[in-house]
Scaffold this motif. Structure first.
Motif, PDB file in Angstrom:
ATOM      1  N   GLU A  42       0.836  -1.209   0.000  1.00  0.00           N
ATOM      2  CA  GLU A  42       0.000   0.000   0.000  1.00  0.00           C
ATOM      3  C   GLU A  42       0.867   1.254   0.000  1.00  0.00           C
ATOM      4  N   ARG A  43       1.895   1.275   0.815  1.00  0.00           N
ATOM      5  CA  ARG A  43       2.790   2.440   0.852  1.00  0.00           C
ATOM      6  C   ARG A  43       3.518   2.615  -0.473  1.00  0.00           C
ATOM      7  N   GLN A  44       3.918   1.520  -1.078  1.00  0.00           N
ATOM      8  CA  GLN A  44       4.598   1.595  -2.366  1.00  0.00           C
ATOM      9  C   GLN A  44       3.663   2.190  -3.422  1.00  0.00           C
ATOM     10  N   MET A  45       2.393   1.779  -3.411  1.00  0.00           N
ATOM     11  CA  MET A  45       1.423   2.335  -4.361  1.00  0.00           C
ATOM     12  C   MET A  45       1.217   3.827  -4.108  1.00  0.00           C
ATOM     13  N   GLN A  46       1.136   4.223  -2.836  1.00  0.00           N
ATOM     14  CA  GLN A  46       0.959   5.634  -2.512  1.00  0.00           C
ATOM     15  C   GLN A  46       2.167   6.448  -2.960  1.00  0.00           C
ATOM     16  N   ASN A  47       3.362   5.905  -2.774  1.00  0.00           N
ATOM     17  CA  ASN A  47       4.568   6.614  -3.207  1.00  0.00           C
ATOM     18  C   ASN A  47       4.593   6.770  -4.725  1.00  0.00           C
ATOM     19  N   ARG A  48       4.175   5.740  -5.450  1.00  0.00           N
ATOM     20  CA  ARG A  48       4.131   5.839  -6.914  1.00  0.00           C
ATOM     21  C   ARG A  48       3.143   6.905  -7.362  1.00  0.00           C
ATOM     22  N   GLU A  49       1.945   6.904  -6.737  1.00  0.00           N
ATOM     23  CA  GLU A  49       0.937   7.905  -7.088  1.00  0.00           C
ATOM     24  C   GLU A  49       1.451   9.318  -6.789  1.00  0.00           C
ATOM     25  N   LYS A  50       2.132   9.471  -5.661  1.00  0.00           N
ATOM     26  CA  LYS A  50       2.676  10.775  -5.285  1.00  0.00           C
ATOM     27  C   LYS A  50       3.738  11.225  -6.290  1.00  0.00           C
ATOM     28  N   GLU A  65       3.517  14.497  -8.759  1.00  0.00           N
ATOM     29  CA  GLU A  65       4.557  15.524  -8.766  1.00  0.00           C
ATOM     30  C   GLU A  65       5.136  15.703 -10.169  1.00  0.00           C
ATOM     31  N   ALA A  66       5.331  14.604 -10.880  1.00  0.00           N
ATOM     32  CA  ALA A  66       5.857  14.688 -12.242  1.00  0.00           C
ATOM     33  C   ALA A  66       4.858  15.398 -13.154  1.00  0.00           C
ATOM     34  N   LEU A  67       3.574  15.123 -12.966  1.00  0.00           N
ATOM     35  CA  LEU A  67       2.541  15.774 -13.772  1.00  0.00           C
ATOM     36  C   LEU A  67       2.491  17.272 -13.477  1.00  0.00           C
ATOM     37  N   ARG A  68       2.576  17.629 -12.196  1.00  0.00           N
ATOM     38  CA  ARG A  68       2.597  19.055 -11.831  1.00  0.00           C
ATOM     39  C   ARG A  68       3.824  19.748 -12.423  1.00  0.00           C
ATOM     40  N   ALA A  69       4.965  19.078 -12.378  1.00  0.00           N
ATOM     41  CA  ALA A  69       6.197  19.662 -12.920  1.00  0.00           C
ATOM     42  C   ALA A  69       6.080  19.835 -14.425  1.00  0.00           C
ATOM     43  N   ALA A  70       5.475  18.870 -15.097  1.00  0.00           N
ATOM     44  CA  ALA A  70       5.296  18.961 -16.549  1.00  0.00           C
ATOM     45  C   ALA A  70       4.328  20.093 -16.901  1.00  0.00           C
ATOM     46  N   GLU A  71       3.250  20.219 -16.124  1.00  0.00           N
ATOM     47  CA  GLU A  71       2.278  21.294 -16.382  1.00  0.00           C
ATOM     48  C   GLU A  71       2.887  22.667 -16.126  1.00  0.00           C
ATOM     49  N   SER A  72       3.651  22.810 -15.056  1.00  0.00           N
ATOM     50  CA  SER A  72       4.248  24.114 -14.758  1.00  0.00           C
ATOM     51  C   SER A  72       5.330  24.430 -15.784  1.00  0.00           C
TER      52      SER A  72
END
Length: 60
Positions: free
Chosen positions: A35-43, A47-54
């Motif tokens: 579960e933690r691994q899945m949460q880390n991947r989603e996070k 973050e990568a999507l936000r960085a790409a959008e900005s």
């Protein structure tokens, strides 16, 4: 003789219960880790999507 037989049965059952608890704990810890691994991947993906959008907004 009766006490010896009871002890063996009690020891068998207590060791079985101990093994069941140990296996249950191991399964629980594994599920928490997954579960933690899945949460880390989603996070990381968020973050990568936000960085790409900005980065796209800054280029325009």
């Amino acid at each position: 003789m009766g006490f010896g037989d009871r002890g063996v049965i009690a020891d068998r059952w207590s060791s079985r219960i101990l093994w069941i608890c140990a296996i249950g704990t191991a399964v629980g810890l594994y599920m928490v880790a997954v579960e933690r691994q899945m949460q880390n991947r989603e996070k990381m993906m968020a973050e990568a999507l936000r960085a790409a959008e900005s980065g796209t907004d800054g280029a325009e």
